[in-house]
Write a protein that holds these residues in place. Structure first.
Motif, mmCIF file in Angstrom:
data_model
loop_
_atom_site.group_PDB
_atom_site.id
_atom_site.type_symbol
_atom_site.label_atom_id
_atom_site.label_comp_id
_atom_site.label_asym_id
_atom_site.label_seq_id
_atom_site.Cartn_x
_atom_site.Cartn_y
_atom_site.Cartn_z
ATOM 1 N N GLY A 17 0.794 -1.222 0.000
ATOM 2 C CA GLY A 17 0.000 0.000 0.000
ATOM 3 C C GLY A 17 0.821 1.264 0.000
ATOM 4 N N HIS A 19 1.722 3.150 -2.350
ATOM 5 C CA HIS A 19 1.245 4.168 -3.284
ATOM 6 C C HIS A 19 -0.275 4.046 -3.433
ATOM 7 C CE1 HIS A 19 5.396 4.992 -4.417
ATOM 8 N NE2 HIS A 19 5.564 3.689 -4.510
ATOM 9 N N PRO A 20 -0.983 5.147 -3.627
ATOM 10 C CA PRO A 20 -2.433 5.091 -3.834
ATOM 11 C C PRO A 20 -2.796 4.316 -5.090
ATOM 12 C CG PRO A 20 -1.701 7.342 -3.363
ATOM 13 C CD PRO A 20 -0.467 6.531 -3.607
ATOM 14 N N SER A 21 -3.966 3.708 -5.062
ATOM 15 C CA SER A 21 -4.423 2.899 -6.195
ATOM 16 C C SER A 21 -4.445 3.705 -7.487
ATOM 17 C CB SER A 21 -5.809 2.320 -5.906
ATOM 18 O OG SER A 21 -6.311 1.614 -7.020
ATOM 19 N N CYS A 240 -2.385 0.519 3.351
ATOM 20 C CA CYS A 240 -1.946 1.827 3.808
ATOM 21 C C CYS A 240 -0.464 1.952 3.513
ATOM 22 C CB CYS A 240 -2.195 1.998 5.307
ATOM 23 S SG CYS A 240 -1.283 0.811 6.324
ATOM 24 N N GLY A 241 0.011 3.177 3.498
ATOM 25 C CA GLY A 241 1.438 3.393 3.311
ATOM 26 C C GLY A 241 2.159 3.448 4.643
ATOM 27 N N ILE A 248 0.262 5.737 6.879
ATOM 28 C CA ILE A 248 -0.457 6.713 6.063
ATOM 29 C C ILE A 248 -1.753 6.051 5.614
ATOM 30 C CG2 ILE A 248 -0.393 8.140 3.987
ATOM 31 C CD1 ILE A 248 2.652 8.022 4.173
ATOM 32 N N ARG A 250 -5.267 5.104 3.866
ATOM 33 C CA ARG A 250 -5.862 5.348 2.554
ATOM 34 C C ARG A 250 -7.344 4.968 2.575
ATOM 35 N NH1 ARG A 250 -1.324 6.732 0.111
ATOM 36 N NH2 ARG A 250 0.539 5.469 0.304
ATOM 37 N N SER A 252 -11.398 5.270 2.607
ATOM 38 C CA SER A 252 -12.328 6.112 1.863
ATOM 39 C C SER A 252 -13.051 7.090 2.790
ATOM 40 C CB SER A 252 -13.367 5.239 1.153
ATOM 41 O OG SER A 252 -14.284 4.693 2.096
ATOM 42 N N GLN A 273 -6.866 -1.261 7.603
ATOM 43 C CA GLN A 273 -5.892 -0.784 6.624
ATOM 44 C C GLN A 273 -5.067 -1.924 6.029
ATOM 45 O OE1 GLN A 273 -5.355 2.958 5.687
ATOM 46 N NE2 GLN A 273 -7.413 2.186 6.017
#
Length: 299
Positions: A17, A19-21, A240-241, A248, A250, A252, A273
């Motif tokens: 995770g 990087h964002p999708s 998550c990052g 970090i 992510r 919704s 996460q």
């Protein structure tokens, strides 16, 4: 653990995770395919394919959606095969396959339209017993968090988009018991397609229905065992990052809102996460058990 994974070693925590999708899919998938309500994070199949297969191997996703597993297999020089129940997503998966070919992906990709509870009859006989890895994920109910539009305080309410599955007879609309039976049938058919010792990887997470926690990972494990597969390992794939030891998230908009609402009413809940990763294996037919292949890499 993070240091080991960064160096390419196999671990029970997958750093998928970072990087964002949207960044992982940009330029790699068609914009129209982003409308699917339950897309798998691309780095999850990417990591699994690198870890459990070799170039040229066959990788199957019996609930393929827009073909994320197929596309990632193609870019890694594997033969990706997908089966999808909804005609709309079959078409968009085919578009993504064409896009991958045009981008120079070295592997092959195929998508078939059908109900995967009828496996292995949906696939050519030449693939039976040849699949090295099955990667898939069951639906989490009839809707997901989808996309959010926030038009502003004077322009209407927050809206959900692309959060519903299609046809009402999709497994996503079935009861938990029917979903378990259907998923067991899918894994039973997958076992017949696997080569001896081939792996099945299923990502899932628990979710709440009318406040009740539904144990989807437990259902997946039971389905795999009932299908005649061996439980090898249970891992987690982070969605998550991690930066400098900090998470970090992510999550919704609606995930965060639901958690805040629950905490406000005295129900302590936490943002999920990660995806649970259930790793199963087909019978070895007398071949000694071996560890995953050596070309392990992180995403």
């Amino acid at each position: 653990m993070a240091a080991l994974l960064a160096e390419g070693y196999l671990g029970s925590v997958w750093l998928t995770g970072q990087h964002p999708s949207r960044d992982l899919r940009r330029g790699r998938y068609t914009p129209e395919s982003m409308k699917h309500p339950g897309k798998m994070l691309p780095t999850i199949p990417r990591y699994a394919i690198r870890t459990y297969t070799n170039p040229g191997d066959v990788v199957l996703d019996p609930m393929a959606g827009i073909g994320t597993t197929v596309i990632e297999a193609m870019h890694l020089g594997r033969h990706g095969v997908g089966i999808e129940y909804e005609a709309e997503w079959v078409a968009k998966a085919a578009d993504n396959i064409r896009h991958a070919v045009q981008a120079g992906a070295p592997g092959r990709g195929e998508i078939f339209h059908g109900d995967s509870t009828a496996l292995p009859a949906l696939l050519p006989a030449g693939l039976h017993g040849q699949v090295s890895l099955v990667i898939t994920s069951p639906p989490y109910g009839s809707s997901t968090h989808g996309h959010v539009r926030t038009p502003g305080p004077r322009r209407g309410k927050v809206r959900k988009l692309n959060h519903k599955y299609g046809a009402g007879d999709n497994l996503a609309y079935r009861s938990h018991g029917q979903l378990a039976d259907g998923f067991t049938a899918i894994l039973t058919g997958s076992r017949q397609l696997l080569r001896p010792g081939g792996h099945v990887i299923v990502t899932a997470r628990p979710y709440r229905r009318h406040g009740e926690l539904i144990d989807i990972p437990g259902m997946v494990t039971a389905a795999g065992i009932n299908a005649g597969l061996e439980l090898v390992e249970e891992c987690i794939a982070l969605i998550c990052g991690i930066r400098d030891g900090l998470i970090i998230p992510r999550a919704s908009f609606f995930q965060q809102k639901n958690i805040r609402d629950a905490i406000a009413t005295g129900d302590p809940q936490w943002l999920v996460q990660h995806e649970d990763v259930v790793v199963l294996r087909a019978p070895l037919s007398g071949v000694p058990a071996s560890s995953p292949v050596s070309d392990r890499q992180t995403s």
